[in-house]
Design an enzyme around this catalytic site. Structure first.
Site, PDB file in Angstrom:
ATOM      1  N   CYS A 122      13.603  11.522   5.935  1.00  0.00           N
ATOM      2  CA  CYS A 122      13.752  11.199   7.306  1.00  0.00           C
ATOM      3  C   CYS A 122      15.077  11.419   7.912  1.00  0.00           C
ATOM      4  CB  CYS A 122      13.572   9.756   7.335  1.00  0.00           C
ATOM      5  SG  CYS A 122      14.507   8.723   6.169  1.00  0.00           S
ATOM      6  N   GLU A 168      10.254   1.645   9.974  1.00  0.00           N
ATOM      7  CA  GLU A 168      11.168   2.793   9.615  1.00  0.00           C
ATOM      8  C   GLU A 168      10.535   4.074   9.818  1.00  0.00           C
ATOM      9  OE1 GLU A 168      14.325   2.381   8.789  1.00  0.00           O
ATOM     10  OE2 GLU A 168      14.441   0.316   8.347  1.00  0.00           O
ATOM     11  N   LYS A 228       0.691  -1.102  -0.134  1.00  0.00           N
ATOM     12  CA  LYS A 228       0.054   0.143   0.062  1.00  0.00           C
ATOM     13  C   LYS A 228       0.985   1.139  -0.076  1.00  0.00           C
ATOM     14  CE  LYS A 228      -1.514   2.818   2.866  1.00  0.00           C
ATOM     15  NZ  LYS A 228      -1.735   4.206   1.919  1.00  0.00           N
ATOM     16  N   GLU A 239      10.162  16.622  14.715  1.00  0.00           N
ATOM     17  CA  GLU A 239      10.460  16.307  13.343  1.00  0.00           C
ATOM     18  C   GLU A 239       9.732  17.319  12.470  1.00  0.00           C
ATOM     19  OE1 GLU A 239       9.042  12.764  11.116  1.00  0.00           O
ATOM     20  OE2 GLU A 239      11.263  12.699  10.093  1.00  0.00           O
TER      21      GLU A 239
HETATM   22  N1  LIG Z   1      13.244   5.682   8.415  1.00  0.00           N
HETATM   23  C1  LIG Z   1      13.081   5.875   7.231  1.00  0.00           C
HETATM   24  O1  LIG Z   1      13.934   5.437   6.541  1.00  0.00           O
HETATM   25  C2  LIG Z   1      11.957   6.792   6.542  1.00  0.00           C
HETATM   26  C3  LIG Z   1      11.991   7.014   5.222  1.00  0.00           C
HETATM   27  C4  LIG Z   1      11.059   7.809   4.562  1.00  0.00           C
HETATM   28  C5  LIG Z   1      10.127   8.604   5.413  1.00  0.00           C
HETATM   29  N2  LIG Z   1      10.091   8.336   6.950  1.00  0.00           N
HETATM   30  C6  LIG Z   1       9.314   9.172   7.763  1.00  0.00           C
HETATM   31  O2  LIG Z   1       7.974   9.207   7.284  1.00  0.00           O
HETATM   32  C7  LIG Z   1       7.146  10.319   7.747  1.00  0.00           C
HETATM   33  C8  LIG Z   1       6.619  10.849   6.426  1.00  0.00           C
HETATM   34  O3  LIG Z   1       5.976  10.231   5.652  1.00  0.00           O
HETATM   35  P1  LIG Z   1       4.028  10.268   5.670  1.00  0.00           P
HETATM   36  O4  LIG Z   1       3.738  11.315   6.042  1.00  0.00           O
HETATM   37  O5  LIG Z   1       3.709   9.557   4.422  1.00  0.00           O
HETATM   38  O6  LIG Z   1       3.704   9.371   7.074  1.00  0.00           O
HETATM   39  P2  LIG Z   1       2.488   8.662   7.614  1.00  0.00           P
HETATM   40  O7  LIG Z   1       3.042   8.006   8.901  1.00  0.00           O
HETATM   41  O8  LIG Z   1       1.514   9.488   7.481  1.00  0.00           O
HETATM   42  O9  LIG Z   1       1.979   7.520   6.395  1.00  0.00           O
HETATM   43  C9  LIG Z   1       2.988   6.377   5.904  1.00  0.00           C
HETATM   44  C10 LIG Z   1       2.061   5.537   5.379  1.00  0.00           C
HETATM   45  O10 LIG Z   1       1.355   4.942   6.270  1.00  0.00           O
HETATM   46  C11 LIG Z   1      -0.044   4.706   5.781  1.00  0.00           C
HETATM   47  N3  LIG Z   1      -1.102   5.066   7.062  1.00  0.00           N
HETATM   48  C12 LIG Z   1      -1.403   6.218   7.546  1.00  0.00           C
HETATM   49  N4  LIG Z   1      -2.161   5.656   8.679  1.00  0.00           N
HETATM   50  C13 LIG Z   1      -2.145   4.323   8.877  1.00  0.00           C
HETATM   51  C14 LIG Z   1      -2.905   3.526   9.770  1.00  0.00           C
HETATM   52  N5  LIG Z   1      -3.743   3.916  10.745  1.00  0.00           N
HETATM   53  N6  LIG Z   1      -2.539   2.256   9.599  1.00  0.00           N
HETATM   54  C15 LIG Z   1      -1.721   1.680   8.533  1.00  0.00           C
HETATM   55  N7  LIG Z   1      -1.169   2.668   7.614  1.00  0.00           N
HETATM   56  C16 LIG Z   1      -1.422   3.780   7.879  1.00  0.00           C
HETATM   57  C17 LIG Z   1      -0.368   6.361   4.904  1.00  0.00           C
HETATM   58  O11 LIG Z   1      -1.297   5.911   4.041  1.00  0.00           O
HETATM   59  C18 LIG Z   1       1.149   6.007   4.090  1.00  0.00           C
HETATM   60  O12 LIG Z   1       1.128   5.118   3.150  1.00  0.00           O
HETATM   61  C19 LIG Z   1       8.148  11.070   8.156  1.00  0.00           C
HETATM   62  O13 LIG Z   1       8.143  10.899   9.544  1.00  0.00           O
HETATM   63  C20 LIG Z   1       9.632  10.406   7.511  1.00  0.00           C
HETATM   64  O14 LIG Z   1      10.747  10.676   8.763  1.00  0.00           O
HETATM   65  C21 LIG Z   1      11.194   7.365   7.305  1.00  0.00           C
HETATM   66  C1  LIG Z   2      15.842   6.556   3.563  1.00  0.00           C
HETATM   67  N1  LIG Z   2      15.962   7.794   2.798  1.00  0.00           N
HETATM   68  C2  LIG Z   2      17.014   8.836   3.183  1.00  0.00           C
HETATM   69  C3  LIG Z   2      15.982   7.362   1.191  1.00  0.00           C
HETATM   70  C4  LIG Z   2      14.685   8.720   2.865  1.00  0.00           C
HETATM   71  C5  LIG Z   2      14.216   9.119   3.964  1.00  0.00           C
HETATM   72  O1  LIG Z   2      13.307   9.882   4.085  1.00  0.00           O
END
Ligand SMILES: NC(=O)c1ccc[n+]([C@@H]2O[C@H](COP(=O)([O-])OP(=O)(O)OC[C@H]3O[C@@H](n4cnc5c(N)ncnc54)[C@H](O)[C@@H]3O)[C@@H](O)[C@H]2O)c1
Ligand SMILES: C[N+](C)(C)CC=O
Length: 489
Positions: free
Chosen positions: A284, A250, A175, A385
């Protein structure tokens, strides 16, 4: 490419409800696609397909070499369609096409890395303490995997999950973020073209609260791998307890970039910009938390601000653009509130702190690259963040204080340290509680090295050998080749 359909059990199908969602270009708010809006019922159908195909056992019984060959073919198709994929990613996310091209190279590299890894680990023979026995450890697929990805690196984060899950012999349901599904849809077409058997990979589009939640709670899913925000991660963790799913999380980061006075000044300033302003800080591991030695603070801020003023905002499709818009109106409002709250807490805006006023940017979700000075560790703007183009600056007087500040966070995703003193760098790294620490660099990642967080930045690792092991169960097989009665009872 037909974006109106999802991919379930080897068929492209509309959402059961018939509903669709508009996908918006963050540069100008134009509708760029209508995609299927699945819900819990679509997710249940996809889980049933993945469960059925996994339980039939044909896919997991293929040789690892065969699965590796398919994954290698996927890499080749991504390379073939690189330009189309890069443009789609930029249209959907607003990042520059140059950045998206780099992402596509990384993505193909991830598929290639796991294709090569597929048949390299045939298990292990253990030196059994019992005579006439054979003891061995074998790796098996976990089963049905739910995979949920965010909007900032849509296809990159998907590739970190798809490639290892496939070579390990799992079936899966992905998803993608409902905001940025386009490149993931395209890659499902490529996986079909590469010959991934029906039902092995399934794509359900839709909201987190419906599709995502169903994947997390459904008892026919054996593993959930999630990349996204910390609050969503906590919720998924609770839902995944329904059947004690294996869990890989993650999550976010608030990443310190520690700069000592003896660092190469020009390089440290230059890389501090790269560490944050790629993809408008929506990374991230962005080095949004600069912790600079007090003696060079003023010079560092002066140089940084001068460079920040020159960052060119615009369309990701314009070759002159260095930074695109934020992903959505909601996110823009969050970033604005985050900075405004920081100012209320006492931070000073050295540059930025508002939306740009160029007429050409008014339809996009732009925010100026921003530097906040006078920050201290207890401020929300330092601890939370922001996920935007915003740097906070703190100072330190000695090594011990630098490490203490760097670790003063609920997060532990990544961090950097800049110094010419090798021993000092190694001491800092040994004490910094993060999944990745860079010395004299920032934001470098590649398929061979594991990626993931300490503390509340997550559970488990993606990439590298560990990224494959997330998708494997370990089985100990004990074979008594000369069984005899024990006569205990
Ligand atoms: N650690 C890493 O490698 C990494 C990489 C990329 C992004 N991120 C993190 O992602 C965040 C930004 O992404 P975002 O705004 O899309 O995050 P988000 O948590 O809002 O959404 C991520 C995904 O989760 C889904 N989701 C939302 N609510 C859900 C639920 N109740 N149950 C299951 N799935 C659900 C969303 O539809 C989306 O597909 C930031 O905090 C960033 O740091 C981390
Ligand atoms: C994991 N990275 C660095 C590719 C994307 C983070 O948002």
């Amino acid at each position: 490419m037909d974006t109106s359909k999802q991919y379930i059990n080897g068929e492209w199908v509309l959402a059961l409800s018939g509903e669709t969602r508009e996908i918006i270009n963050p540069f100008n708010q134009e509708v760029i696609a209508l995609v299927a809006e699945g819900n819990e019922e679509d997710a249940k159908m996809a889980v049933a397909a993945a469960r059925n195909v996994f339980d039939q056992g044909d896919w997991s019984a293929t040789s690892a070499t065969e699965r590796g060959n398919i994954v290698r073919d996927i890499a080749a198709l991504i390379e073939r369609d690189k330009e189309e994929l890069a443009e789609l990613e930029s249209l959907d996310t607003g990042k520059t096409v140059e950045e998206s091209r780099g992402d596509m190279d990384d993505i193909a590299g991830v598929f290639r890395y796991y294709a090569e890894s597929a048949d390299k680990d045939g298990g292990e023979i253990i030196d059994s303490p019992v005579p006439h026995t054979i003891s061995k450890v074998v790796k098996e697929p976990v089963g049905v995997c739910g995979q949920i990805t965010p909007w900032n690196y849509p296809l990159l984060q998907a590739s970190w999950k798809l490639a290892p899950a496939l070579v390990a012999g799992n079936t899966l349901i992905m998803k993608p973020s409902e905001i940025t599904p386009l490149t993931t849809i395209k890659v499902f077409e490529l996986m079909e073209e590469a010959g991934v058997p029906k039902g092995v990979v399934n794509l359900v589009l839709g909201a987190g609260a419906t599709v995502g939640e169903e994947l997390a709670i459904n008892e026919d899913v054996d593993l959930i791998s999630f990349t996204g925000g910390i609050e969503t991660g906590k919720r998924i963790m609770r839902s995944a307890s329904s059947n004690v799913k294996k869990l890989a999380l993650e999550l976010g980061g608030k990443n310190p970039n520690v700069i000592f006075a003896d660092a190469n000044f020009e390089t440290a300033v230059d890389q501090a910009l790269n560490a944050v302003f790629f993809h408008a800080g929506q990374i991230c591991s962005a080095g949004t938390r600069i912790i600079v030695e007090e003696s060079i603070h003023d010079a560092f801020v002066e140089e940084l601000v001068e460079r920040v003023r020159k960052i060119r905002l615009g369309s990701g499709f314009d070759k002159n653009t260095q930074m695109g818009p934020l992903i959505s109106k909601i996110h823009l409002e969050k970033v604005m509130a985050y900075v405004n709250n920081g100012v209320k807490e006492g931070a000073k805006v050295a540059v930025g702190g508002t939306r740009p006023d160029e007429p050409a940017l008014q339809n996009g979700f732009f925010y100026l690259p921003t530097v906040l000075t006078g920050c201290t560790t207890e401020m929300n703007v330092v601890q939370h963040e922001g996920f935007g183009p915003v740097i906070t600056i703190e100072t330190f007087r000695n090594e011990e204080e630098a490490i203490r500040l760097a670790n003063d966070s609920i997060y532990g995703l990544a961090g950097g340290v800049w110094t010419k003193d090798i021993a000092k760098a190694e001491r800092c790294v040994a004490n910094m509680r993060m999944g990745t620490v860079w010395i004299n660099d920032f934001n470098v990642y590649f398929p061979h090295a594991p990626w993931g967080g300490f503390k509340q930045s997550g559970i488990g690792r993606e990439l590298g050998k560990l990224g494959l092991e997330e998708y494997q169960e370990t089985k100990h097989v004990y074979h008594n080749i000369n069984p005899e009665p024990i006569n205990w009872f």
